[in-house]
Design a protein around this motif. Structure first.
Motif, short mmCIF file in Angstrom:
data_model
loop_
_atom_site.label_atom_id
_atom_site.label_comp_id
_atom_site.label_asym_id
_atom_site.label_seq_id
_atom_site.Cartn_x
_atom_site.Cartn_y
_atom_site.Cartn_z
N TYR A 144 -20.32 7.71 51.94
CA TYR A 144 -19.62 6.58 51.32
C TYR A 144 -20.18 6.27 49.94
CZ TYR A 144 -17.87 6.17 56.03
OH TYR A 144 -17.28 6.45 57.23
N VAL A 145 -21.45 6.52 49.75
CA VAL A 145 -22.05 6.35 48.43
C VAL A 145 -21.45 7.35 47.45
CG1 VAL A 145 -24.21 6.44 47.11
CG2 VAL A 145 -24.17 5.42 49.39
N VAL A 146 -21.31 8.60 47.89
CA VAL A 146 -20.75 9.64 47.03
C VAL A 146 -19.27 9.38 46.76
CG1 VAL A 146 -20.17 12.10 46.92
CG2 VAL A 146 -22.45 11.38 47.66
N LEU A 147 -18.51 8.99 47.79
CA LEU A 147 -17.10 8.69 47.60
C LEU A 147 -16.90 7.54 46.62
CD1 LEU A 147 -15.60 8.96 51.21
CD2 LEU A 147 -15.31 10.57 49.32
N ARG A 148 -17.78 6.57 46.68
CA ARG A 148 -17.70 5.40 45.80
C ARG A 148 -18.17 5.75 44.39
NH1 ARG A 148 -18.00 -0.22 47.09
NH2 ARG A 148 -18.01 -1.39 45.15
N GLY A 149 -18.87 6.87 44.25
CA GLY A 149 -19.43 7.22 42.95
C GLY A 149 -20.52 6.25 42.55
N MET A 150 -21.30 5.79 43.54
CA MET A 150 -22.28 4.74 43.30
C MET A 150 -23.71 5.23 43.56
SD MET A 150 -21.40 2.36 46.66
CE MET A 150 -22.93 1.45 46.71
N ALA A 151 -24.00 6.46 43.14
CA ALA A 151 -25.35 6.97 43.31
C ALA A 151 -26.36 6.05 42.62
CB ALA A 151 -25.46 8.38 42.74
N ARG A 193 -15.23 2.38 58.94
CA ARG A 193 -15.06 3.54 58.07
C ARG A 193 -13.75 3.51 57.28
NH1 ARG A 193 -14.31 4.87 63.29
NH2 ARG A 193 -12.46 6.04 63.91
N LYS A 194 -12.64 3.09 57.89
CA LYS A 194 -11.36 3.07 57.18
C LYS A 194 -11.37 2.06 56.05
CE LYS A 194 -8.60 4.59 61.16
NZ LYS A 194 -7.50 4.24 62.09
N GLU A 195 -11.89 0.87 56.33
CA GLU A 195 -11.94 -0.16 55.31
C GLU A 195 -12.90 0.23 54.18
OE1 GLU A 195 -12.26 -0.58 58.49
OE2 GLU A 195 -10.78 -2.05 59.19
N LEU A 196 -14.04 0.82 54.55
CA LEU A 196 -15.00 1.22 53.53
C LEU A 196 -14.45 2.33 52.64
CD1 LEU A 196 -18.34 1.19 55.57
CD2 LEU A 196 -17.61 -0.44 53.83
N VAL A 197 -13.73 3.26 53.23
CA VAL A 197 -13.11 4.33 52.43
C VAL A 197 -12.10 3.74 51.46
CG1 VAL A 197 -11.57 6.32 52.52
CG2 VAL A 197 -13.51 6.18 54.08
N ALA A 198 -11.29 2.80 51.92
CA ALA A 198 -10.29 2.17 51.05
C ALA A 198 -10.96 1.49 49.86
CB ALA A 198 -9.47 1.15 51.84
N VAL A 199 -12.05 0.78 50.12
CA VAL A 199 -12.76 0.10 49.03
C VAL A 199 -13.47 1.10 48.12
CG1 VAL A 199 -14.65 -1.50 48.51
CG2 VAL A 199 -13.05 -2.03 50.33
N CYS A 200 -14.01 2.17 48.72
CA CYS A 200 -14.70 3.18 47.92
C CYS A 200 -13.76 3.90 46.96
CB CYS A 200 -15.37 4.21 48.84
SG CYS A 200 -16.83 3.60 49.71
N LEU A 201 -12.55 4.19 47.41
CA LEU A 201 -11.61 4.96 46.60
C LEU A 201 -10.91 4.12 45.55
CD1 LEU A 201 -10.06 7.32 49.30
CD2 LEU A 201 -11.90 7.80 47.69
N ASP A 202 -10.55 2.88 45.89
CA ASP A 202 -9.83 2.02 44.93
C ASP A 202 -9.97 0.56 45.34
OD1 ASP A 202 -8.06 0.71 43.22
OD2 ASP A 202 -6.65 2.38 43.20
N ARG A 203 -10.89 -0.13 44.72
CA ARG A 203 -11.16 -1.51 45.10
C ARG A 203 -9.97 -2.43 44.81
NH1 ARG A 203 -16.36 -3.20 42.09
NH2 ARG A 203 -16.27 -5.03 43.43
N GLU A 204 -9.28 -2.19 43.69
CA GLU A 204 -8.17 -3.06 43.33
C GLU A 204 -7.00 -2.91 44.31
OE1 GLU A 204 -8.44 -5.38 41.12
OE2 GLU A 204 -10.47 -4.66 40.78
N THR A 205 -6.72 -1.69 44.71
CA THR A 205 -5.66 -1.47 45.70
C THR A 205 -6.06 -2.09 47.04
OG1 THR A 205 -4.98 0.59 44.63
CG2 THR A 205 -4.32 0.28 46.92
N ALA A 206 -7.33 -1.94 47.41
CA ALA A 206 -7.81 -2.55 48.65
C ALA A 206 -7.69 -4.06 48.60
CB ALA A 206 -9.27 -2.14 48.89
#
Length: 292
Positions: free
Chosen positions: A37-44, A157-170
């Motif tokens: 989830y860190v990598v998907l978010r690009g938040m290393a 996991r589903k909610e976290l993926v949604a936020v990781c990929l696009d916070r505004e859409t989430a």
């Protein structure tokens, strides 16, 4: 053959190595799952920031002769919560907020350490890891903490993926973005704090990022990526300990080197996204028009 068998079995005869293997395996598995989830978010960068934000808490605990891990956990959780809250301001990018708190926390830690005349082995072990010194109680704490962290991540996991990929859409979809951000930051903080004894504050980011980045090269799907990342984290941690034991090297550094070597191999040989596959693909696309 007997020498090879002895290489794999001899460490397991030593109680301190048994505990080290258990802690390293659990930490590698948990960090692999959360690292996806860190990598998907690009938040290393958040992993690095939280790891270093634990430093002033540890320094404060060291100054007042308290528990170093509890001090680090308190500081890391506080910093993670502040980052999540402040980054909700759309005028500030998340990495900007992380940078502000990262620099402040590390500076505060240096100031606190400077108030003491000398560093002790305890503080050095926090910075560089001391997995060979873990106790049975440490193993139990890591196992329970890791189970809770993985359970939280898998449940959301589903909610976290949604936020990781696009916070505004989430946010537009009605998801509680702030609460999910806080949850992810706190889970990352928990994974970092539980990993400190294995690899230390300086190297903990590699354990969180490298297995997930390796898995990312092999698949686009969340389920297989999570399984691969946890397998890479666990196997790399155990292999690093074997290398450390065999050649009398620093355990934390050996784990990170093995994980990075695994990443390098996959980066070169991954079927679709590896260096060789991309080189062959460019060669075929370049030869196509000429052949026609």
């Amino acid at each position: 053959m007997s020498a090879l068998l002895a290489f794999f079995t001899d460490p397991w005869h030593l109680p301190f190595m048994q505990r080290a293997f258990l802690v390293s395996g659990i930490v590698g598995l948990v960090c692999g799952v959360i690292g996806v989830y860190v990598v998907l978010r690009g938040m290393a960068f958040i992993g690095d920031a939280v790891a270093h934000s634990a430093f002033p808490g540890v320094a404060l605990a060291y100054t007042f002769e308290g528990n170093l891990l509890l001090g680090g956990a308190a500081a890391g959780i506080t910093t993670a919560a502040l980052i999540a809250l402040v980054s909700q301001n759309r005028r500030l990018k998340e990495d900007t907020v992380i940078g502000v708190f990262f620099a402040f926390a590390f500076g505060l830690g240096i100031v606190l350490v400077s108030t003491r005349d000398s560093w002790t082995t305890d503080l050095a072990s926090f910075l560089f890891g001391q997995v060979l010194a873990v106790s049975a109680e440490d193993v139990a704490v890591v196992a329970v903490t890791g189970t809770v962290l993985v359970a939280v991540v898998l449940a959301l996991r589903k909610e976290l993926v949604a936020v990781c990929l696009d916070r505004e859409t989430a946010r537009a979809a009605g998801l509680p973005v702030l609460r999910l951000d806080l949850t992810l930051y706190l889970v990352v903080t928990g994974a970092i704090v539980m990993s400190l004894e294995a690899v230390g504050n300086v190297l903990v980011l590699a354990l969180l990022i490298t297995p997930a980045a390796t898995a990312r090269l092999l698949t686009e799907r969340l389920g297989p990526m999570t399984l691969l990342a946890s397998a890479f984290g666990c196997a790399g941690s155990l292999a690093g300990l074997y290398v450390s034991y065999a050649y009398d090297l620093a355990a934390g550094g050996s784990v990170v080197v093995v994980l990075t070597a695994l990443f390098a191999v996959v980066w070169c040989l991954a079927p679709r996204h590896g260096l060789l596959a991309r080189t062959r693909s460019r060669g075929r696309s370049g030869a196509g028009p000429a052949a026609a």
